[in-house]
Design an enzyme around this catalytic site. Structure first.
Site, PDB file in Angstrom:
ATOM      1  N   ARG A 165       0.792  -1.218  -0.045  1.00 28.48           N
ATOM      2  CA  ARG A 165      -0.089   0.031  -0.074  1.00 28.48           C
ATOM      3  C   ARG A 165       0.948   1.233   0.035  1.00 28.48           C
ATOM      4  O   ARG A 165       0.469   2.300   0.447  1.00 28.48           O
ATOM      5  CB  ARG A 165      -1.050   0.066   1.177  1.00 28.48           C
ATOM      6  CG  ARG A 165      -1.815  -1.268   1.256  1.00 28.48           C
ATOM      7  CD  ARG A 165      -2.812  -1.198   0.083  1.00 28.48           C
ATOM      8  NE  ARG A 165      -3.796  -2.313  -0.180  1.00 28.48           N
ATOM      9  CZ  ARG A 165      -3.397  -3.466  -0.740  1.00 28.48           C
ATOM     10  NH1 ARG A 165      -2.296  -3.564  -1.530  1.00 28.48           N
ATOM     11  NH2 ARG A 165      -4.249  -4.663  -0.912  1.00 28.48           N
ATOM     12  N   SER A 215     -12.108  -1.646   2.265  1.00 31.93           N
ATOM     13  CA  SER A 215     -11.328  -2.022   3.343  1.00 31.93           C
ATOM     14  C   SER A 215     -10.644  -0.797   4.271  1.00 31.93           C
ATOM     15  O   SER A 215      -9.663   0.028   3.402  1.00 31.93           O
ATOM     16  CB  SER A 215     -10.274  -3.163   2.833  1.00 31.93           C
ATOM     17  OG  SER A 215      -9.257  -3.530   4.099  1.00 31.93           O
ATOM     18  N   GLU A 285      -5.740   2.078   6.076  1.00 35.89           N
ATOM     19  CA  GLU A 285      -5.382   1.751   4.643  1.00 35.89           C
ATOM     20  C   GLU A 285      -6.212   3.043   3.880  1.00 35.89           C
ATOM     21  O   GLU A 285      -5.510   3.679   2.783  1.00 35.89           O
ATOM     22  CB  GLU A 285      -6.196   0.827   3.903  1.00 35.89           C
ATOM     23  CG  GLU A 285      -5.840   0.583   2.517  1.00 35.89           C
ATOM     24  CD  GLU A 285      -6.244  -0.993   2.152  1.00 35.89           C
ATOM     25  OE1 GLU A 285      -6.861  -1.003   0.915  1.00 35.89           O
ATOM     26  OE2 GLU A 285      -6.121  -1.808   2.743  1.00 35.89           O
TER      27      GLU A 285
END
EC number: 1.3.1.98
Length: 292
Positions: A165, A215, A285
């Site tokens: 990420r 998410s 995230e």
């Protein structure tokens, strides 16, 4: 107001553009239709000493109720997609789902994991998005970006500094303009089968009937964020109009006119509870920006 025929909206809400349907006001909002217009906007803000934030399709962003200062730019009108043999060059504002469909139609494999993932190509590269065993860094060969000095720079794969990420654009100030995907020929039938399998998993496991960022948390090493949240008995917990999804604990859904602050408050509560119960810190995230 107008700047070289570019419309600039003042004190405008980001909520209608965001996947969460939440977010405060921004001082100025513009949607360029070309790289030239993007450059004009960035230069204008720089001359006035204003901060600039650039976004794709706001699928991975939470904006607090106090909003954002300066100029916010949405790139979703920069959405060209060109297929050349086994490569796809996609502009930053192109919908990742659309790029995935283009790959399928041309018999190119490697993006099946992106079927059903909301968001833009630029956002996917910025976060090195991924799912179901696939990830941006597995298929992107180069990226073109507008740098702080006003030049366009091409980044080959090694220079993109991809991680979990992560990408170089989270630290170098570059605005992603386009990305080149290098894919592998395969039968359209096989590609569609894999895409359908991934979409089936999403429909069965994820709360797709409510606004959300997808998410919320990164996967902590050795654990699954959703299971930690579920084992902490946090599903159904609410802050304002935002709830930890009863269908998938890793998602937070906007069920009743939730705000950016509601999202942030719920995130902090989940982080605190999981840490107290399991000693694991959940890192977001999603990106949280703006003033309270």
């Amino acid at each position: 107001m107008q700047l070289e025929n570019i419309e600039i909206l003042e004190n405008h809400s980001l909520a209608p553009y965001a996947y969460t349907q939440a977010g405060g006001l921004v001082d100025y909002l513009a949607i360029p239709k070309s790289i030239h217009e993007l450059k004009v906007l960035v230069n204008w803000a720089k001359e006035l000493g204003m901060p600039v934030q650039v976004f794709g399709r706001l699928s991975n962003l939470i904006v607090r109720n106090g909003g954002l200062r300066g100029l916010s730019i949405l790139l979703h009108d920069l959405r060209d997609v060109v297929v050349d043999q086994n490569k796809i060059v996609a502009s930053a504002g192109a919908d990742l789902i659309w790029v995935t469909e283009q790959a399928f139609e041309h018999g190119l494999s490697g993006l099946e994991w992106g079927a059903g993932i909301p968001g833009s190509v630029g956002g996917a590269v910025f976060m090195n998005a991924g799912a179901y065993g696939g990830q941006v860094d597995m298929v992107v060969s180069s990226v073109t970006a507008l740098m702080p000095d006003g030049t366009l720079q091409n980044f080959e794969k090694k220079a993109l500094e991809f991680g979990y990420r992560k990408s170089v654009f989270q630290s170098n100030g570059g605005i992603i303009i386009s990305a080149t995907f290098e894919l592998q020929p395969d039968s359209c039938t096989a590609i569609r089968t894999r895409m359908d399998e991934n979409n089936f998993k999403r429909a069965n496991k994820q709360p797709l009937n409510y606004p959300s960022n997808g998410s919320v948390f990164k996967r902590p090493e050795g654990y699954f964020a959703g299971k930690l949240i579920m084992d902490s008995k946090l599903q159904g917990v609410r802050r304002g109009g935002v709830e930890v999804s009863k269908k998938h604990a890793g998602f937070m859904v906007n069920i009743a006119h939730g705000t950016g602050n509601d999202y942030e408050d719920l995130i902090h509560y989940v982080q605190k509870t999981v840490y107290e119960k399991f000693g694991v810190h959940l890192e977001t995230e999603v990106r949280i920006m703006g003033e309270r």
